[in-house]
Design a protein around this motif. Structure first.
Motif, PDB file in Angstrom:
ATOM      1  N   ILE A 129      -4.969 -11.213   5.395  1.00 20.69           N
ATOM      2  CA  ILE A 129      -4.114 -11.967   4.472  1.00 20.69           C
ATOM      3  C   ILE A 129      -4.167 -11.372   3.071  1.00 20.69           C
ATOM      4  N   SER A 130      -5.287 -10.728   2.726  1.00 22.23           N
ATOM      5  CA  SER A 130      -5.391 -10.091   1.407  1.00 22.23           C
ATOM      6  C   SER A 130      -4.377  -8.964   1.259  1.00 22.23           C
ATOM      7  N   ASP A 131      -4.040  -8.295   2.376  1.00 21.59           N
ATOM      8  CA  ASP A 131      -3.038  -7.232   2.319  1.00 21.59           C
ATOM      9  C   ASP A 131      -1.629  -7.802   2.182  1.00 21.59           C
ATOM     10  N   VAL A 132      -1.414  -9.012   2.702  1.00 17.13           N
ATOM     11  CA  VAL A 132      -0.115  -9.685   2.522  1.00 17.13           C
ATOM     12  C   VAL A 132       0.079 -10.045   1.051  1.00 17.13           C
ATOM     13  N   LEU A 133      -1.003 -10.467   0.405  1.00 24.96           N
ATOM     14  CA  LEU A 133      -0.941 -10.911  -0.986  1.00 24.96           C
ATOM     15  C   LEU A 133      -1.130  -9.775  -1.990  1.00 24.96           C
ATOM     16  N   LYS A 134      -1.513  -8.608  -1.512  1.00 25.97           N
ATOM     17  CA  LYS A 134      -1.854  -7.506  -2.413  1.00 25.97           C
ATOM     18  C   LYS A 134      -0.631  -6.964  -3.140  1.00 25.97           C
ATOM     19  N   VAL A 135      -0.817  -6.660  -4.413  1.00 29.00           N
ATOM     20  CA  VAL A 135       0.217  -6.013  -5.223  1.00 29.00           C
ATOM     21  C   VAL A 135      -0.416  -4.784  -5.870  1.00 29.00           C
ATOM     22  N   SER A 136       0.186  -3.639  -5.688  1.00 31.65           N
ATOM     23  CA  SER A 136      -0.345  -2.410  -6.271  1.00 31.65           C
ATOM     24  C   SER A 136      -0.271  -2.453  -7.790  1.00 31.65           C
ATOM     25  N   ASN A 137      -1.126  -1.685  -8.445  1.00 30.68           N
ATOM     26  CA  ASN A 137      -1.175  -1.673  -9.909  1.00 30.68           C
ATOM     27  C   ASN A 137       0.146  -1.233 -10.540  1.00 30.68           C
ATOM     28  N   ASN A 138       0.913  -0.425  -9.832  1.00 31.89           N
ATOM     29  CA  ASN A 138       2.169   0.066 -10.396  1.00 31.89           C
ATOM     30  C   ASN A 138       3.370  -0.742  -9.910  1.00 31.89           C
ATOM     31  N   GLU A 139       3.122  -1.972  -9.418  1.00 33.16           N
ATOM     32  CA  GLU A 139       4.209  -2.822  -8.937  1.00 33.16           C
ATOM     33  C   GLU A 139       4.259  -4.142  -9.697  1.00 33.16           C
ATOM     34  N   ILE A 140       5.465  -4.681  -9.789  1.00 37.30           N
ATOM     35  CA  ILE A 140       5.698  -6.039 -10.291  1.00 37.30           C
ATOM     36  C   ILE A 140       6.299  -6.821  -9.132  1.00 37.30           C
ATOM     37  N   LYS A 141       5.681  -7.925  -8.766  1.00 37.05           N
ATOM     38  CA  LYS A 141       6.196  -8.755  -7.675  1.00 37.05           C
ATOM     39  C   LYS A 141       6.338 -10.186  -8.170  1.00 37.05           C
ATOM     40  N   PHE A 142       7.491 -10.777  -7.950  1.00 38.56           N
ATOM     41  CA  PHE A 142       7.701 -12.149  -8.407  1.00 38.56           C
ATOM     42  C   PHE A 142       8.687 -12.871  -7.490  1.00 38.56           C
TER      43      PHE A 142
END
Length: 351
Positions: free
Chosen positions: A147-160
């Protein structure tokens, strides 16, 4: 489908049904042809097709299954627990609970609504290097095990998320203040839109009553008119006479499907874009098969911007949103999980 269209707190997770190994080709069966549900197929540990996998689409058009996850196979069975022993087995019925568990975590511990949770599950299957191409066996793709990979956002990404209730024809936001770097927008983007429309069995393949169409991209001026330069070149709803045959918009833009994915491909040759009017924009348009609009419909879009210069500009984006009047609520998984645990704690009073 009727229940999920009427109740905003309900979502079904359905196994994509099995077939015998002796059968070469078989479409998924009922109830896995449900459009509003998340239909889960099984795959091997390496993401291959299992010997018992059925395939979509449903009603000749809709993307089913939605996703896939490990469900065991002859060479790699899944280990399950009996009362006093372990048993090796396989099947879509063993794959579906992985997704049900993730949805429950996202909705009850993280605090997402069902539209947001479904959109995030589907978004977690996508890859920047190859734009989403639906697979008749795997749906939109394989969901990460953790589930951590589902919630993960890379440092160079913006997710909203952008979510809400649409009761009229249109919702639009032309001022999403994405940070400008060196006078340009160095991003590739994708958006996943989900909603739960009312359905009509008597219409056959014309099954869903409501269509939500998503436009996302840079805001530009074109022919003295402010518009959105859609990342998937979507011109539906634009003024003027447009040659948009029904077959083309169904196939390319997934018209009438209740899951929409628009994505830009990323590669080393990708270059920053001109800023246009200085912001990104989002527009969601509603169409009904009948006359007028039925009940309000909930929707959620999860949007991801990947910085091709590998820069972390999340804090700048948040500040820009606050200054632009957006109400920003950040998701902190650790705090949300802790709050859930405290809410579930049983209190005993001494009298």
């Amino acid at each position: 489908d009727k229940l999920q269209a009427e109740r905003s707190d309900l979502i079904f997770v359905i196994a994509a049904t099995n077939k015998k190994a002796s059968i070469e080709d078989l479409f998924i069966g009922s109830p896995a042809d449900s459009i509003n549900s998340i239909v889960v197929n099984a795959c091997t540990k390496k993401g291959g097709i299992t010997t018992y996998s059925r395939h979509g689409p449903a009603l000749s058009f809709f993307t089913k299954p939605d996703v896939c996850v490990f469900g065991g196979d002859n060479s790699e069975p899944m280990k399950t627990a009996l009362v006093y022993s372990m048993q090796e087995t396989s099947g879509t019925s063993y794959a579906a609970p992985w997704i049900a568990r993730k949805l429950a975590y996202l909705m009850y511990k993280v605090g997402l609504n069902r539209e947001e949770a479904k959109a995030l599950i589907i978004d977690s299957t996508l890859d920047w290097t190859s734009p989403s191409v639906k697979n008749n066996h795997h749906g939109f793709g394989r969901v990460p095990v953790k589930i951590s990979d589902v919630l993960k956002v890379s440092n160079n990404e913006i997710k909203f998320f952008v979510s809400g209730i649409l009761s009229d024809q249109l919702v639009q936001a032309y001022k999403i203040p994405v940070p400008i770097i060196d006078g340009k927008f160095p991003y590739v983007a994708r958006a996943v839109l989900t909603y739960f429309p009312r359905c009509n069995r008597s219409m056959g393949v014309e099954y869903t009553d409501t269509e939500l169409d998503i436009h996302f991209g840079r805001v530009v001026k074109r022919n003295s008119r402010i518009t959105i330069d859609c990342i998937n070149n979507n011109t539906q709803g634009d003024p003027g006479k447009l040659y948009l045959p029904e077959g083309m918009v169904r196939d390319k833009l997934r018209k009438w499907d209740n899951t929409k994915i628009v994505v830009e491909k990323f590669n080393s040759r990708k270059r920053a874009k001109q800023v246009g009017e200085g912001t990104y924009g989002l527009k969601i348009m509603r169409t009904e098969r009948g006359v007028g609009f039925s009940a309000p419909i909930r929707f959620a879009a999860v949007i991801t911007l990947k910085n091709i210069k590998k820069m972390n500009v999340l804090s700048t984006f948040i500040n820009n949103c606050i200054l632009s009047g957006w109400l920003v609520e950040q998701i902190n998984v650790e705090i949300a999980s802790k709050l859930y645990s405290e809410f579930e704690e049983e209190l005993k009073f001494d009298y």
